[in-house]
Design an enzyme around this catalytic site. Structure first.
Site, short mmCIF file in Angstrom:
data_model
loop_
_atom_site.label_atom_id
_atom_site.label_comp_id
_atom_site.label_asym_id
_atom_site.label_seq_id
_atom_site.Cartn_x
_atom_site.Cartn_y
_atom_site.Cartn_z
N LYS A 168 0.62 -1.11 -0.17
CA LYS A 168 -0.07 0.04 -0.02
C LYS A 168 0.85 1.15 -0.16
CE LYS A 168 -0.72 0.76 5.03
NZ LYS A 168 0.07 2.03 4.98
N THR A 169 1.83 1.49 0.81
CA THR A 169 2.86 2.37 0.82
C THR A 169 3.35 2.73 -0.44
OG1 THR A 169 3.24 1.95 3.10
CG2 THR A 169 4.79 3.54 2.02
N ASP A 176 -3.33 8.14 3.96
CA ASP A 176 -2.69 6.94 4.59
C ASP A 176 -3.58 6.37 5.66
OD1 ASP A 176 -1.26 4.65 4.24
OD2 ASP A 176 0.45 5.30 5.19
N GLU A 177 -3.73 5.19 5.79
CA GLU A 177 -4.31 4.35 6.81
C GLU A 177 -5.70 5.08 7.10
OE1 GLU A 177 -3.10 1.80 7.98
OE2 GLU A 177 -0.85 1.95 8.01
N GLN A 232 -7.39 -4.08 9.31
CA GLN A 232 -6.48 -4.01 10.18
C GLN A 232 -6.83 -2.55 11.26
OE1 GLN A 232 -1.96 -4.39 8.69
NE2 GLN A 232 -3.33 -4.61 6.87
N ARG A 260 1.97 -10.29 10.53
CA ARG A 260 3.08 -9.66 10.73
C ARG A 260 4.09 -10.96 10.47
NH1 ARG A 260 1.86 -5.54 9.63
NH2 ARG A 260 0.00 -6.69 9.40
#
Length: 641
Positions: free
Chosen positions: A32-33, A222-223, A253, A591
């Site tokens: 995503k980043t 973002d997020e 998330q 993770r």
């Protein structure tokens, strides 16, 4: 300058989107980043001026990473070279947090809320100190009004954009009004003001809002699943005119409801912005296929979500290791043994000293132990110390360094040794004179007759310690959990001296000398834990699941997959809260890149029963049996709208 490359088809689709609202629903490990940064760079490459774009993140670290990635895409040199092109790009382009954006706007518009441009930003400690002065001026004692509770209520008003008179009782409303006046007199804003006051300015001053709408024509967030109501409203106001808003996030998330985030903003994006383009990033680049399959099966049990089918081209990898343990100590020993074993399996040839150290150090630093609550670290830390495995704790203190634990231990040391001046000084410093005199007078006598748990109870009762924590610390519940964990550990000892000796040895082992080195790297590997790695900063990573979001490791241990811990017992009775706990479990599992270990004792978490039965490899280390737990305990009629 060229458009970014090396993107998959869906990522490229998001990057190529021209104008209009865009929702990028990015699964865990789906890049995503990279996608958001590439879109940012593509806009500039297409001729959009950097000063007409803002990219908003939640942390300074994330903002810095996005700036660096953007610079690399444009082949810009580092800051050290002071190249004009690079500096101009970064000065013109805003990449920062919500709060830094708010501060920038307030610098120009502070007069509209009674300040000048030289205002001070009060951090949480400053704000609390100011509030305590307000309470004192209102002749309100701590017993009449807890400052922490008042601060939390004021923060709710600002972050959730609630009308104070509709949320606060008459006394709280008076405190709020006096606090706001005090901020005004100080030419200051608290942290919440940096967004709330900007929203207020925009709402009351259409011409000011239009000025910033014309300036910030393209908005990237973002997020997005983590925005709270004030952040949501700020972005919505800025994007209203041009509608060029691009958001990226993953509702699966969303784990920060306790901070005020509302993932329904993410789910409702298409309602807020009709005809929005939606791009699903479903290819995971991080984890093995088994991990992705397990995590995907788990999260599908949430009713409120934007469905995604996460997949990967990575290999199947090893099965997920599940350990059913007798108790917390057995679980911690299992984790330490697995880490030691992995060092042996992954070691380099013994005749190559440097390779041995490098291999072991890499294995150590690529290992994380995650847990739901900080109190769980006690047993894990002790097992790692005994196994001589270096570790570091993210975002908190090691168990025996925590204030509440040290206070209880100080009282027990006085009971065992009345001549202990250091422990006496700690009690004198932390408690009222009358309480301290009674403790120092009674503990030596009671230490001869009472058992350990009775002594702890005496200390907690005499000092009203839990009330003390609730009045003075916003994380009082967590601190109380730490004391309860200490009580559990102490209950295994009959003798006070033996217990205190054990605690002292654990504290001592936790502080190795800076230059301590095992004689040879081969010995280090044979023992399973290179102290030389500790000196180089390599250590197993311990942290809560909340702190692990955004990170990744080769080897991940999720401890305490028990009913009552994960999901936490406080989530029972609420489907909203239970689903957030499931998202926590999902974050923890995703993770892991290569190896995932899930362990429990007592009653297994219902979430373990949601993993396809062919994926776990179960190790039975005690009486608990790995089985599908009973149905969820929550209210079925909760409104998700």
């Amino acid at each position: 300058m060229t458009k970014p490359s090396n993107l998959n088809e869906r990522q490229q689709e998001a990057v190529n989107h021209k104008n209009g609202p865009l929702l990028i629903a990015a699964g865990a490990g789906s890049g995503k980043t990279k996608t958001l940064t590439s879109r940012l760079a593509a806009l500039i490459a297409d001729g959009i001026k950097p000063e007409n774009i803002i990219a908003i993140t939640f942390t300074n670290k994330a903002a810095e990473e996005m700036r660096n990635r953007t610079s690399r895409i444009f082949n810009a040199p580092s800051d050290k070279d002071k190249n004009i092109q690079h500096v101009t790009l970064n000065n013109a382009l805003f990449v920062g947090t919500f709060h830094s954006l708010g501060a920038r706007i307030l610098k120009k518009e502070a007069k509209l809320v009674g300040r000048n441009s030289n205002f001070t930003i009060f951090d949480e400690d400053d704000a609390l100190s100011l509030l305590k002065k307000v309470l004192k001026n209102l002749n309100l004692s701590k017993d009449q009004q807890n400052p922490l509770a008042a601060r939390a209520r004021i923060s709710d008003v600002k972050n959730e954009l609630i009308k104070p008179e509709e949320y606060l009782n008459p006394r709280e409303l008076k405190i709020f009004e006096e606090y706001e006046q005090a901020l005004l007199r100080n030419n200051a804003f608290d942290f919440d003001d940096l967004i709330e006051k900007v929203v207020a300015i925009f709402s009351k001053n259409p011409t000011v809002l239009e000025k910033y709408q014309n300036q910030f024509q393209y908005i990237l967030v973002d997020e997005y699943q983590d925005v709270n109501p004030s952040q949501y409203q700020l972005v919505r106001l800025l994007a209203q005119k041009n509608r060029n808003i691009s958001v990226v996030g993953d509702d699966a998330q969303s784990i920060y409801a306790f901070r005020g985030s509302d993932f329904r903003n993410f789910l409702n994006f298409e309602k807020d912005w009709p005809n929005a383009k939606v791009v699903l990033l479903e290819q995971n680049y991080r984890s093995t296929s088994n991990i992705i399959t397990a995590a995907s099966a788990l999260i599908k049990n949430n009713k409120s979500q934007k469905p995604k089918e996460l997949w990967t081209e990575n290999t199947s990898g090893d099965l997920i290791k599940v350990a059913a343990c007798e108790d917390a100590e057995t679980e911690a020993d299992f984790i330490a043994e697995q880490i030691t074993s992995s060092l042996h399996q992954g070691k380099a040839p013994r005749n190559n000293k440097e390779s041995v150290i490098a291999s072991a150090s890499e294995a150590i630093s690529n290992t994380a132990i995650l847990y739901r609550t900080n109190a769980q670290s006690r047993a894990i830390e002790q097992a790692l110390i005994v196994a001589d495995i270096p570790y570091k704790i993210f975002g908190g203190l090691k168990f025996y360094e925590r204030k509440e634990v040290k206070d209880v231990v100080a009282a027990l040391r006085i009971a065992n040794n009345p001549k202990d001046e250091i422990s006496a000084e700690r009690l004198i410093k932390n408690f009222r004179k009358a309480e301290t005199e009674r403790l120092l007078g009674e503990l030596p006598r009671l230490g001869k007759t009472l058992k350990i748990l009775e002594l702890i109870n005496f200390f907690l009762t005499e000092t009203r310690y839990f009330d003390f924590l609730e009045k003075n610390f916003p994380n009082s519940k967590e601190r109380i959990e730490n004391i309860n964990e200490l009580i559990v550990f102490a209950s295994g000892f009959e003798n006070l001296s033996e217990f205190l000796e054990r605690v002292s040895l654990l504290q001592s082992a936790d502080r190795p000398a800076k230059n301590t080195v095992i004689a040879s790297a081969s010995e280090a590997i044979s023992r399973g834990s290179p102290r030389s790695a500790r000196d180089d900063g390599f250590a197993v990573n311990l942290m809560t699941i909340h702190l692990a979001k955004g990170l990744e490791f080769d080897n991940v241990f999720v401890a305490g997959c028990n009913e009552g811990i994960l999901p936490h017992q406080m989530s029972y009775g609420s489907m909203n809260d239970t689903e957030e706990e499931r998202r926590l479990m999902y974050v923890a599992m995703t993770r892991a890149r290569k190896n995932l270990y899930l362990s429990f004792y007592n009653l297994p978490s219902r979430f373990l029963g949601e993993i396809p039965p062919e994926l776990p490899e179960v190790t039975q280390l005690g009486s608990p049996q790995y089985q599908e737990p009973e149905e969820d305990i929550y209210t079925e009629n909760e409104d998700y709208a």
